[in-house]
Design an enzyme around this catalytic site. Structure first.
Site, PDB file in Angstrom:
ATOM      1  N   GLY A  59      15.390  94.118  39.885  1.00 44.60           N
ATOM      2  CA  GLY A  59      14.263  94.797  40.171  1.00 44.60           C
ATOM      3  C   GLY A  59      14.306  96.045  39.797  1.00 44.60           C
ATOM      4  N   CYS A  86      22.109  92.543  39.157  1.00 45.38           N
ATOM      5  CA  CYS A  86      21.688  93.807  39.180  1.00 45.38           C
ATOM      6  C   CYS A  86      21.204  94.311  40.427  1.00 45.38           C
ATOM      7  CB  CYS A  86      20.769  93.926  37.987  1.00 45.38           C
ATOM      8  SG  CYS A  86      20.338  95.565  37.531  1.00 45.38           S
ATOM      9  N   TYR A  87      19.931  94.556  40.865  1.00 46.43           N
ATOM     10  CA  TYR A  87      19.360  95.121  42.028  1.00 46.43           C
ATOM     11  C   TYR A  87      19.706  93.839  43.121  1.00 46.43           C
ATOM     12  CZ  TYR A  87      15.894  96.398  45.503  1.00 46.43           C
ATOM     13  OH  TYR A  87      15.378  97.070  46.472  1.00 46.43           O
ATOM     14  N   HIS A 174      23.127  91.464  33.260  1.00 48.85           N
ATOM     15  CA  HIS A 174      22.080  90.361  33.351  1.00 48.85           C
ATOM     16  C   HIS A 174      22.595  89.117  32.420  1.00 48.85           C
ATOM     17  CE1 HIS A 174      18.840  92.598  35.202  1.00 48.85           C
ATOM     18  NE2 HIS A 174      19.455  93.685  34.595  1.00 48.85           N
ATOM     19  N   GLU A 176      20.929  86.657  32.484  1.00 50.78           N
ATOM     20  CA  GLU A 176      19.847  85.797  31.931  1.00 50.78           C
ATOM     21  C   GLU A 176      19.255  86.109  30.378  1.00 50.78           C
ATOM     22  OE1 GLU A 176      19.914  88.245  34.092  1.00 50.78           O
ATOM     23  OE2 GLU A 176      17.960  89.107  34.439  1.00 50.78           O
ATOM     24  N   ASP A 232      -1.324  76.309  23.702  1.00 52.73           N
ATOM     25  CA  ASP A 232      -1.408  76.378  25.094  1.00 52.73           C
ATOM     26  C   ASP A 232      -2.584  75.871  25.827  1.00 52.73           C
ATOM     27  OD1 ASP A 232       0.620  77.968  23.935  1.00 52.73           O
ATOM     28  OD2 ASP A 232      -0.434  80.089  24.255  1.00 52.73           O
ATOM     29  N   LYS A 373       7.020  79.730  25.209  1.00 55.13           N
ATOM     30  CA  LYS A 373       6.278  78.904  24.439  1.00 55.13           C
ATOM     31  C   LYS A 373       7.053  77.500  24.107  1.00 55.13           C
ATOM     32  CE  LYS A 373       2.898  79.131  21.258  1.00 55.13           C
ATOM     33  NZ  LYS A 373       1.484  79.615  21.562  1.00 55.13           N
TER      34      LYS A 373
END
Ligand code: XMP
Length: 517
Positions: A59, A86-87, A174, A176, A232, A373
């Site tokens: 965050g 992290c946060y 991180h 991710e 989309d 996507k």
């Protein structure tokens, strides 16, 4: 078979990081079902969901700032494995009695952690140093009781920490993001080894979940969806159609700046194959009228955007009982439009997000809002949309209007459209389409002298733009084989009357953008 997975989800507590959805995506990639929940969720609510594991996101705030997002500390007492990122790591450490302070050396970008203790979350990694992605100004200074250091960097003494007996872990980096190559290992080790979550989730499950969510949201209402011809909106329509059948009406606006054969293609898929209620609005003259005399690219975009809303609005008003508007907003659109509100300069205005419903007072249905996507493409395949549509290159909302440099007129549109057919056909025939982000023709506002037969010509110029890209944010120009270029060039000159010169754009992005306008 979705129920057993949802009955024990991985909950991702969102502290407001831009990468929270990316965490969800990484978890999906591990074939594990997860749900993003706000950081305000209570321990009682969490317990009711019986999560198999909890991930605390990063965050933007400082945990010690007033008003910084917090979570219910009792969540850490439920006996559920937790990974703080992290946060999230800092919040957990502080909630359990540790301290967090501004770091003497902030770390943004690449860093290297040294794993000290090869515990469960690092089980698949050898001991030693590993590159990771960091983005923090604060860090855990004093560990809470029970925790030990699992990894450090030269400036961050607690880059990973854990209380093994209680299955509470935190990482300052991180896992991710793609810049952390060990990220997938860490997440998988935490979810599978530590928390024992089964890896059974499939893309097909997203269909079931989305359909259920759409039915719940729409109730007995009716939905309208604008098709653009792109992936989309097509996947959105197919999903909503699966959920509520003929209570969905699709609208396709022929704005006169579409590619060749677009209306027929859309009809084939949505009417012939899917049997949807599709209204095609022929607004070609209206758009061309609005574009008269306009040469500025941003002005073209604005006018096309505004006219689209007007046409779509009018068409929707003719439908009775419409309560919802379905839009194919993807997660990167959400992020981009959020950051667009920031100080960063607007390079080109896109009208994809939030452009439609202001006047219409319809509730929004955005079933792709959490997806990326490539996931949307996989979903489209799952829904039975044709591969030719799913693998389609992106096509800008303002269409061929921004590929006709200078004033957009019917004859100039016809030229660029015909040249575009040649490019598409030749790229396809050479088997190059899949590796290409986009390949198209641009009509330049330049005439030049040529010779055809015995006569002098003074005609138009077409530029070929072909690029490879991961996400459209940066791009490389594509090296087309000489014979392909040869065929494109000679076919355009021979078949597109009024063009006597073909050039190749060899500019990457940056500094060039993909489109010329
Ligand atoms: P640029 O030209 O900015 O394009 O490098 C990046 C990607 O976005 C597409 N593009 C647009 N899409 N409305 C859209 O929906 C627009 O106004 C627009 N302008 C560019 C472009 O085709 C490329 O894929």
């Amino acid at each position: 078979m979705a129920a057993p997975l949802e009955s024990q989800p991985v909950l991702i507590l969102d502290f407001g990081s831009q990468t929270s959805q990316l965490i969800a995506r990484r978890v999906r990639e591990l074939r594990i079902y997860s749900e993003l929940v706000p950081h305000t969720v209570t321990a009682a609510e969490v317990r009711k969901r019986h999560p198999a594991a909890i991930i605390l996101s990063g965050g933007p705030a400082s945990v010690y700032q007033e008003g910084a997002p917090t979570a219910d500390p009792d969540i850490l007492e439920l006996g559920i494995p937790v990974l703080g990122i992290c946060y999230g790591c800092q919040w957990m450490a502080r909630a359990l009695g540790g301290t967090v302070e501004r770091a003497a050396h902030r770390e943004f970008g690449r860093a290297e952690i040294e794993i000290r203790e090869s515990v469960e979350i690092f089980a698949t990694l050898g001991p030693g140093k590993h590159p990771v992605w960091m983005s923090h100004g604060d860090q855990v200074e004093k560990l809470p009781r029970g925790f030990t250091v699992l990894a450090h960097t030269p400036t961050c003494p607690h880059a990973a920490l854990g209380w093994r007996a209680r299955k509470l872990y935190g990482v300052q980096f991180h896992p991710e993001v793609v810049h952390t190559p060990i990220g997938r290992d860490v997440l998988e080790s935490f979810l599978v080894r530590v928390a024992g979550v089964p890896q059974q989730w499939r893309m097909a499950d997203i269909v079931g979940q989305s359909v259920a969510r759409i039915r719940e949201q729409v109730g007995e209402g009716r939905v309208v969806c604008a098709l653009s011809g792109g992936v989309d909106s097509a996947v959105t329509a197919a999903l909503v159609h699966r959920a509520i059948g003929d209570r969905l009406t699709c609208v396709f606006v022929d704005n006169g700046v579409l590619r060749h054969g677009e209306v027929e293609r859309v009809r084939q898929v949505f009417v012939d194959a899917f049997r949807m209620d599709l209204r095609v609005v022929d607004a070609r003259d209206r758009f061309l009228d609005k574009l008269k005399g306009v040469t500025d690219p941003e002005e073209k975009r604005k006018r096309i955007g505004a006219e689209f809303i007007a046409v779509f609005d009018a068409e929707s008003e003719r439908l009775s009982g419409v309560t919802h508007l379905a839009q194919g907003t993807l997660y990167p659109d959400v992020i981009e439009s959020v950051s667009n509100k920031g100080p960063s300069a607007v390079i080109k205005t896109h009208h994809n997000v939030g452009g439609l419903p202001k006047k219409m007072k319809l509730k929004l249905v955005e079933p792709l809002r959490e997806l990326f996507k490539d996931e949307v493409r996989a979903l489209g395949e799952e829904l039975g949309l044709p591969r030719s549509l799913i693998r389609r290159q992106p096509f800008p909302g303002p269409g061929l209007a921004i590929r006709v440099l200078g004033e957009v007129t019917a004859p100039r549109l016809a030229l660029v459209r015909a040249a575009d057919v040649v490019v598409q056909e030749e790229i396809e025939a050479a088997g190059l389409a899949e590796g290409m982000w986009q390949a198209f023709a641009v009509l330049l506002p330049v005439r030049s002298v040529g010779v055809m037969g015995d006569g002098r010509t003074y005609e138009e110029t077409v530029a070929i733009r072909a690029v490879t890209s991961e996400d459209g944010m940066t791009a490389d120009w594509a090296w087309l084989p000489r014979d392909v270029l040869d065929r494109i060039s000679s076919r355009i000159i021979n078949q597109v009357r009024g063009v006597n010169r073909v050039v190749m754009d060899i500019t990457s992005k940056p500094p060039g953008t993909i489109e010329w306008e």
